[in-house]
Write a protein that holds these residues in place. Structure first.
Motif, short mmCIF file in Angstrom:
data_model
loop_
_atom_site.label_atom_id
_atom_site.label_comp_id
_atom_site.label_asym_id
_atom_site.label_seq_id
_atom_site.Cartn_x
_atom_site.Cartn_y
_atom_site.Cartn_z
N THR A 73 0.83 -1.21 0.00
CA THR A 73 0.00 0.00 0.00
C THR A 73 0.86 1.26 0.00
O THR A 73 0.37 2.36 -0.26
CB THR A 73 -0.92 0.05 1.24
OG1 THR A 73 -0.13 0.30 2.41
CG2 THR A 73 -1.70 -1.24 1.41
N LYS A 74 2.14 1.10 0.35
CA LYS A 74 3.11 2.21 0.44
C LYS A 74 2.76 3.24 1.51
O LYS A 74 3.30 4.33 1.54
CB LYS A 74 3.28 2.93 -0.91
CG LYS A 74 3.73 2.05 -2.05
CD LYS A 74 5.07 1.39 -1.75
CE LYS A 74 5.50 0.41 -2.82
NZ LYS A 74 6.57 -0.47 -2.38
N SER A 75 1.80 2.89 2.39
CA SER A 75 1.41 3.88 3.40
C SER A 75 1.00 3.28 4.74
O SER A 75 0.99 3.98 5.75
CB SER A 75 0.23 4.72 2.87
OG SER A 75 -0.88 3.86 2.61
N HIS A 76 0.69 1.98 4.75
CA HIS A 76 0.12 1.40 5.97
C HIS A 76 1.14 1.19 7.09
O HIS A 76 0.86 1.50 8.25
CB HIS A 76 -0.56 0.05 5.65
CG HIS A 76 -1.16 -0.60 6.86
ND1 HIS A 76 -2.36 -0.18 7.41
CD2 HIS A 76 -0.73 -1.61 7.65
CE1 HIS A 76 -2.63 -0.92 8.47
NE2 HIS A 76 -1.65 -1.79 8.64
N CYS A 77 2.31 0.64 6.75
CA CYS A 77 3.26 0.21 7.78
C CYS A 77 3.99 1.38 8.43
O CYS A 77 4.87 1.99 7.83
CB CYS A 77 4.27 -0.78 7.19
SG CYS A 77 3.49 -2.32 6.68
N LYS A 78 3.62 1.66 9.66
CA LYS A 78 4.27 2.73 10.44
C LYS A 78 5.18 2.14 11.52
O LYS A 78 5.96 2.84 12.14
CB LYS A 78 3.22 3.62 11.11
CG LYS A 78 2.18 4.22 10.16
CD LYS A 78 2.75 5.38 9.37
CE LYS A 78 1.66 6.18 8.68
NZ LYS A 78 0.95 5.45 7.63
N ILE A 79 5.02 0.82 11.78
CA ILE A 79 5.75 0.14 12.85
C ILE A 79 5.59 0.91 14.16
O ILE A 79 6.54 1.21 14.88
CB ILE A 79 7.26 -0.06 12.50
CG1 ILE A 79 7.38 -0.52 11.04
CG2 ILE A 79 7.90 -1.11 13.42
CD1 ILE A 79 8.80 -0.79 10.58
N ASP A 80 4.34 1.27 14.46
CA ASP A 80 4.06 2.09 15.63
C ASP A 80 3.27 1.34 16.72
O ASP A 80 2.82 1.94 17.69
CB ASP A 80 3.28 3.33 15.22
CG ASP A 80 1.94 2.98 14.54
OD1 ASP A 80 1.63 1.78 14.43
OD2 ASP A 80 1.24 3.91 14.11
N GLY A 81 3.12 0.02 16.52
CA GLY A 81 2.40 -0.75 17.54
C GLY A 81 0.94 -0.94 17.22
O GLY A 81 0.30 -1.83 17.76
#
Length: 343
Positions: free
Chosen positions: A202-210
């Protein structure tokens, strides 16, 4: 069309001699999906620095876990392949992404048996650039060059498949049946955080923020972090584990880039310092015991735990050639093999 299966695992040096370890590490670390920096930078890092220092240390680590028959990972993978082959209706070959037997050998073996439709089966429950993806990319390159008539199908990540969760959970409960442990640590192989973002379709979903790993998204199909946490959640649910009795960590980081956290070595140390005396640990990113499970976890991890006051360190073996796991693989293979052949 005639069908066959290629099981693919990570690989191992030919021996514990530093020269063989160096050759293996060169092939492994020069893979652009393992160390994903420009070729010149990867060459400088791997051949200019790592290969001048690491092979001797890695060779010593391999010496601690090496079996009479050879590399544990290779021996266990061969046992698995033979057992699955005995239960299935199609030929089963084995290959390693690095070292021997390589993927070219495996495809040639199937080709020589008249196979022209291959099920590529990366032996990794969770998808990652540096594991599943690099296997599929190399296999496709070899197919185009040497076996253009072959057709490939690949097994998707099976991290949440009910059969896999059941087998993994059963292996944990069997090992810990008579063990009085206080905490169960699910330790997965680490990857750089940028790999997670690179695999985000998606180029936008993964923030690796929990929170992103818990929020439904198409990105999860290729998100290693989400898949690790989901494997843990499903196993914990299956085993009815209390929420505070288990946690997730990531092992085997390399270099100075940010990798997935929390780190396993620091988590083991923290648990010991906080008063945990009896720790159990399982490594579900691997289906076969290898250097990372037998030396890094079972030996180094135990040492860290005992140094900070821990008393009992129990390691759950990988699935290896466990009969229940063999039956699952054989059933998956036969389900694919009995599907109508497509043009």
């Amino acid at each position: 069309m005639s069908k066959g299966v290629l099981l693919v695992n990570l690989g191992s040096p030919d021996s514990t001699d530093p020269k063989d370890v160096k050759k293996y590490l060169d092939e492994f670390l020069m893979d652009e999906r393992v160390i994903d920096v420009p070729y010149w930078a990867r060459t400088l890092l791997v051949r200019g620095i790592i290969l001048n220092t690491r092979p001797k240390k890695s060779a010593e680590a391999y010496q601690k876990i090496w079996w009479e028959e050879g590399s544990p990972l290779i021996v266990l993978s061969e046992r698995l392949q033979k057992k699955v082959d005995d239960l299935t209706s199609v030929p089963i070959s084995l290959a390693m992404r690095y070292g021997k037997p390589n993927i070219m050998n495996g495809l040639q073996e199937l080709h020589d048996q008249g196979v022209d439709e291959v099920l590529l089966f990366p032996l990794y429950p969770q998808f990652a650039m540096a594991t599943t993806e690099t296997i599929l990319v190399l296999a496709e390159e070899l197919r185009k060059k040497h076996f253009p008539q072959m057709k490939f199908t690949s097994v998707p990540a099976f991290y949440n498949h009910a059969d896999y969760i059941r087998v993994l959970a059963n292996s944990i409960s069997e090992r810990l049946k008579d063990v009085d442990y206080e905490h169960l640590l699910f330790s997965y192989h680490g990857v750089p955080k940028r790999h997670i973002r690179k695999s985000d379709i998606t180029k936008s979903h993964c923030k690796i923020d929990g929170s992103c790993c818990q929020t439904p998204s198409a990105a999860h199909q290729f998100c290693y972090r989400h898949q690790c946490y989901e494997t843990t959640r499903l196993v914990a649910e299956y085993l009815e584990l209390e929420k505070d009795s288990y946690s997730v960590s990531f092992q085997s980081r390399l270099g100075f880039d940010p990798w997935l956290q929390p780190y396993t070595d620091r988590t083991i140390e923290r648990l010991g310092l906080e008063g945990t005396k009896k720790l159990a640990i399982v490594t579900p990113a691997f289906v076969s015991d290898c250097l990372e499970t037998l030396e890094e976890i079972a030996m180094e991890g135990k040492e860290i735990f005992e140094e900070v006051g821990g008393e009992q360190f129990t390691v759950v073996p990988c699935l290896n050639d466990r009969d229940e796991w063999v039956k699952v693989l054989a059933r998956w293979v036969d389900e694919w093999a009995t599907q109508p052949v497509t043009a």
